[in-house]
Enzyme design. Sequence first.
Site, PDB file in Angstrom:
ATOM      1  N   GLY A 257       0.812  -1.210   0.000  1.00  0.00           N
ATOM      2  CA  GLY A 257       0.000   0.000   0.000  1.00  0.00           C
ATOM      3  C   GLY A 257       0.845   1.260   0.000  1.00  0.00           C
TER       4      GLY A 257
ATOM      5  N   TYR B  77     -16.541   1.620   6.890  1.00  0.00           N
ATOM      6  CA  TYR B  77     -15.090   1.719   7.002  1.00  0.00           C
ATOM      7  C   TYR B  77     -14.698   2.294   8.366  1.00  0.00           C
ATOM      8  CZ  TYR B  77     -10.411   3.683   6.372  1.00  0.00           C
ATOM      9  OH  TYR B  77      -9.101   4.029   6.538  1.00  0.00           O
TER      10      TYR B  77
ATOM     11  N   LYS C 228     -12.662   0.331  11.407  1.00  0.00           N
ATOM     12  CA  LYS C 228     -11.359   0.816  11.875  1.00  0.00           C
ATOM     13  C   LYS C 228     -11.415   1.141  13.370  1.00  0.00           C
ATOM     14  CE  LYS C 228      -8.033   1.563   9.933  1.00  0.00           C
ATOM     15  NZ  LYS C 228      -6.837   0.676   9.791  1.00  0.00           N
TER      16      LYS C 228
END
Length: 281
Positions: A10, A127, A131
């Site tokens: 990433g 999301y 998280k």
Amino acid sequence: MRIIVTGANGQLGQELLRLPNAERQGVSLLGFGRGGLDVTSLQSCREIVKRYQADAVIHCAAYTAVDKAESEPDEAFRINAEGTRNIALAAKEFGAKLVYVSTDYVFDGTASEPYKEGDATKPRTAYGRTKLAGEREVQAVGGRAFIVRTSWVYGKYGRNFVETIRGLAKTQDEIRVVNDQFGSPTYTRDLAEFLIRLAQTDRYGLYHASGSGVCSWYQFARAILEDAGVRDVKLVPCATADHPRPAPRPAYSALEHGEIKRQGFEDLRHWREALSAYMRD
């Protein structure tokens, strides 16, 4: 010091692994992408941390497709929450520190001033919820852990807003960008250097680490075009309502760096200075 980096393919993972030796400060970094480490498998996490005798793990691996997560919440939870728990358990078992990279999406985005580390979380997206669940897994497992929330990340090694704007400027005469969402752009180089410094300490806890200062996406885009020397493209401000997305974007998600200052760390550069450095690089 030996540090394992998850999510090595990433943006942030690649930045960490490609830091110049001078910025690594005697640290040896070993990266694992999805093929080398399955964070959803506790056995895989235990084997890697044990085999390479890690002193610390910087956990960048995550499900980051914000809109797609709305239709795949279980998959996002499996990676962001359960995967983080596996990494945390493995790190604790073998005595490694853990640095968990989290996000501004844990907040609802309704503030009018930068969020403090202790402010109430209220994520509005799958999301953000997953998280935040990852943060709670880290805290529940315990051990020597850092949680680092960041925002609006861009860098040399992946798709990001800066390269999107630069690309559009080559093919369009007019670009429309929302001017009612505010936050803090963060250059992966600055964030990576901070994470390395942090991992070398025992100042465990929750941190906010993003580019200093606040801007809108429109202001960010304008600065990108300025630094790129683009003058023949019209930049038009618009509203979030003009661009509906499956996952709602926070209207305001700037982060206050209270813990960085309290612990005596050097703060990250102002976002404008960092952008200019990125464009030069």
